[in-house]
Scaffold this motif. Structure first.
Motif, PDB file in Angstrom:
ATOM      1  N   ARG A   1      91.331  28.327  22.185  1.00  0.00           N
ATOM      2  CA  ARG A   1      91.099  28.668  23.589  1.00  0.00           C
ATOM      3  C   ARG A   1      91.068  30.181  23.763  1.00  0.00           C
ATOM      4  O   ARG A   1      91.945  30.755  24.366  1.00  0.00           O
ATOM      5  CB  ARG A   1      92.207  28.093  24.462  1.00  0.00           C
ATOM      6  CG  ARG A   1      92.284  26.616  24.425  1.00  0.00           C
ATOM      7  CD  ARG A   1      93.380  26.141  25.321  1.00  0.00           C
ATOM      8  NE  ARG A   1      93.523  24.716  25.234  1.00  0.00           N
ATOM      9  CZ  ARG A   1      94.570  24.064  25.655  1.00  0.00           C
ATOM     10  NH1 ARG A   1      95.576  24.711  26.189  1.00  0.00           N
ATOM     11  NH2 ARG A   1      94.639  22.756  25.546  1.00  0.00           N
TER      12      ARG A   1
ATOM     13  N   ILE B   1      88.795  33.619  24.944  1.00  0.00           N
ATOM     14  CA  ILE B   1      87.653  34.181  25.657  1.00  0.00           C
ATOM     15  C   ILE B   1      87.765  35.689  25.515  1.00  0.00           C
ATOM     16  O   ILE B   1      88.823  36.262  25.752  1.00  0.00           O
ATOM     17  CB  ILE B   1      87.648  33.796  27.148  1.00  0.00           C
ATOM     18  CG1 ILE B   1      87.507  32.287  27.306  1.00  0.00           C
ATOM     19  CG2 ILE B   1      86.521  34.507  27.876  1.00  0.00           C
ATOM     20  CD1 ILE B   1      87.564  31.818  28.738  1.00  0.00           C
TER      21      ILE B   1
ATOM     22  N   GLY C   1      82.336  31.776  17.608  1.00  0.00           N
ATOM     23  CA  GLY C   1      82.535  30.669  18.528  1.00  0.00           C
ATOM     24  C   GLY C   1      83.373  31.014  19.735  1.00  0.00           C
ATOM     25  O   GLY C   1      83.865  30.135  20.426  1.00  0.00           O
ATOM     26  N   VAL C   2      83.551  32.297  19.993  1.00  0.00           N
ATOM     27  CA  VAL C   2      84.345  32.754  21.126  1.00  0.00           C
ATOM     28  C   VAL C   2      83.422  32.997  22.319  1.00  0.00           C
ATOM     29  O   VAL C   2      82.456  33.749  22.201  1.00  0.00           O
ATOM     30  CB  VAL C   2      85.098  34.064  20.777  1.00  0.00           C
ATOM     31  CG1 VAL C   2      85.883  34.575  21.961  1.00  0.00           C
ATOM     32  CG2 VAL C   2      85.998  33.856  19.579  1.00  0.00           C
ATOM     33  N   PRO C   3      83.695  32.376  23.480  1.00  0.00           N
ATOM     34  CA  PRO C   3      82.927  32.726  24.675  1.00  0.00           C
ATOM     35  C   PRO C   3      83.170  34.193  25.032  1.00  0.00           C
ATOM     36  O   PRO C   3      84.292  34.689  24.912  1.00  0.00           O
ATOM     37  CB  PRO C   3      83.484  31.804  25.758  1.00  0.00           C
ATOM     38  CG  PRO C   3      84.150  30.699  25.020  1.00  0.00           C
ATOM     39  CD  PRO C   3      84.625  31.286  23.731  1.00  0.00           C
TER      40      PRO C   3
ATOM     41  N   THR D   1      72.199  34.055  22.131  1.00  0.00           N
ATOM     42  CA  THR D   1      72.540  32.715  22.608  1.00  0.00           C
ATOM     43  C   THR D   1      71.446  31.710  22.281  1.00  0.00           C
ATOM     44  O   THR D   1      71.740  30.561  21.972  1.00  0.00           O
ATOM     45  CB  THR D   1      72.817  32.714  24.126  1.00  0.00           C
ATOM     46  OG1 THR D   1      71.687  33.241  24.813  1.00  0.00           O
ATOM     47  CG2 THR D   1      74.052  33.518  24.453  1.00  0.00           C
TER      48      THR D   1
ATOM     49  N   GLY E   1      73.501  28.550  22.180  1.00  0.00           N
ATOM     50  CA  GLY E   1      74.487  28.691  23.233  1.00  0.00           C
ATOM     51  C   GLY E   1      73.811  28.837  24.578  1.00  0.00           C
ATOM     52  O   GLY E   1      72.642  28.455  24.752  1.00  0.00           O
TER      53      GLY E   1
ATOM     54  N   THR F   1      78.280  31.581  26.257  1.00  0.00           N
ATOM     55  CA  THR F   1      79.087  30.466  25.786  1.00  0.00           C
ATOM     56  C   THR F   1      78.419  29.814  24.581  1.00  0.00           C
ATOM     57  O   THR F   1      77.217  29.590  24.583  1.00  0.00           O
ATOM     58  CB  THR F   1      79.283  29.405  26.885  1.00  0.00           C
ATOM     59  OG1 THR F   1      78.016  29.030  27.399  1.00  0.00           O
ATOM     60  CG2 THR F   1      80.147  29.936  28.000  1.00  0.00           C
TER      61      THR F   1
ATOM     62  N   ASP G   1      79.233  24.515  21.749  1.00  0.00           N
ATOM     63  CA  ASP G   1      80.269  23.499  21.923  1.00  0.00           C
ATOM     64  C   ASP G   1      81.163  23.743  23.131  1.00  0.00           C
ATOM     65  O   ASP G   1      82.189  23.109  23.285  1.00  0.00           O
ATOM     66  CB  ASP G   1      81.118  23.405  20.655  1.00  0.00           C
ATOM     67  CG  ASP G   1      81.814  24.720  20.337  1.00  0.00           C
ATOM     68  OD1 ASP G   1      81.449  25.746  20.927  1.00  0.00           O
ATOM     69  OD2 ASP G   1      82.718  24.708  19.491  1.00  0.00           O
ATOM     70  N   THR G   2      80.791  24.660  24.021  1.00  0.00           N
ATOM     71  CA  THR G   2      81.591  24.984  25.196  1.00  0.00           C
ATOM     72  C   THR G   2      80.906  24.459  26.444  1.00  0.00           C
ATOM     73  O   THR G   2      79.710  24.660  26.637  1.00  0.00           O
ATOM     74  CB  THR G   2      81.783  26.511  25.318  1.00  0.00           C
ATOM     75  OG1 THR G   2      82.354  26.993  24.112  1.00  0.00           O
ATOM     76  CG2 THR G   2      82.686  26.855  26.471  1.00  0.00           C
ATOM     77  N   GLU G   3      81.687  23.798  27.282  1.00  0.00           N
ATOM     78  CA  GLU G   3      81.156  23.256  28.529  1.00  0.00           C
ATOM     79  C   GLU G   3      81.607  24.144  29.679  1.00  0.00           C
ATOM     80  O   GLU G   3      82.775  24.495  29.788  1.00  0.00           O
ATOM     81  CB  GLU G   3      81.684  21.843  28.750  1.00  0.00           C
ATOM     82  CG  GLU G   3      81.204  21.208  30.031  1.00  0.00           C
ATOM     83  CD  GLU G   3      81.814  19.839  30.260  1.00  0.00           C
ATOM     84  OE1 GLU G   3      81.533  19.257  31.314  1.00  0.00           O
ATOM     85  OE2 GLU G   3      82.578  19.368  29.404  1.00  0.00           O
ATOM     86  N   ILE G   4      80.663  24.499  30.544  1.00  0.00           N
ATOM     87  CA  ILE G   4      80.977  25.294  31.724  1.00  0.00           C
ATOM     88  C   ILE G   4      81.139  24.341  32.895  1.00  0.00           C
ATOM     89  O   ILE G   4      80.261  23.533  33.186  1.00  0.00           O
ATOM     90  CB  ILE G   4      79.862  26.305  32.027  1.00  0.00           C
ATOM     91  CG1 ILE G   4      79.688  27.254  30.853  1.00  0.00           C
ATOM     92  CG2 ILE G   4      80.177  27.082  33.293  1.00  0.00           C
ATOM     93  CD1 ILE G   4      78.511  28.175  31.002  1.00  0.00           C
TER      94      ILE G   4
END
Length: 145
Positions: A55, A57, A78-80, A104, A109, A122, A125-128
């Protein structure tokens, strides 16, 4: 110790014999001789416990286009990344946005504008999730439009 003596000690001109400011407990947690602790004030990443849980950012406030590499390295891990371009001139800011868009796209992304000259990158694999309630109905009793 007088102010002139303190200034001279701070500059290294005289030896500082005033040991009352040093605490043995403070030096116990110091870094090992081979361990370097370097920080860039333009890049902030969450704590190590957040890193273990996946987790993290990063927020990046680049000064110029040369800082785009740091954005790319964080994003590849893999870091937003939140990119704040308010401190840059328009030409370099456009180049960074173009770089971020290509980054991206290449890594599947997404890029989203959060505010004026602030963008969120993002990974795939990240959902906003937006702030609106999922259970809110559009046409109900409280619809006043």
């Amino acid at each position: 110790m007088g102010s002139v003596r303190k200034a001279s000690a701070w500059l290294g001109l005289v030896e500082d014999n005033d040991d009352r400011y040093y605490d043995d407990e403070y030096t116990e947690g110091a870094a090992e001789p081979g361990e370097a602790w370097v920080t860039d004030p333009r890049v902030r990443v969450a704590s190590e416990s957040a890193e273990e849980q996946g987790r993290r950012i990063a927020t990046v406030t680049p000064d110029g286009f040369r800082d785009a590499r740091g954005i790319g390295e964080l994003f590849r891990e893999g870091v937003p990344v939140i990119v704040n371009l308010t401190a840059m001139d328009a030409g370099d800011a456009k180049r960074v946005v173009d770089f971020a868009a290509g980054l991206t796209f290449g890594l599947r992304g997404s890029i989203e504008r959060v505010a004026t000259r602030v963008f969120l990158l993002t990974p795939a694999d990240t959902e906003i999730v937006n702030g609106e309630s999922a259970g809110r109905q559009t046409g109900g009793f409280f619809n006043q439009s």
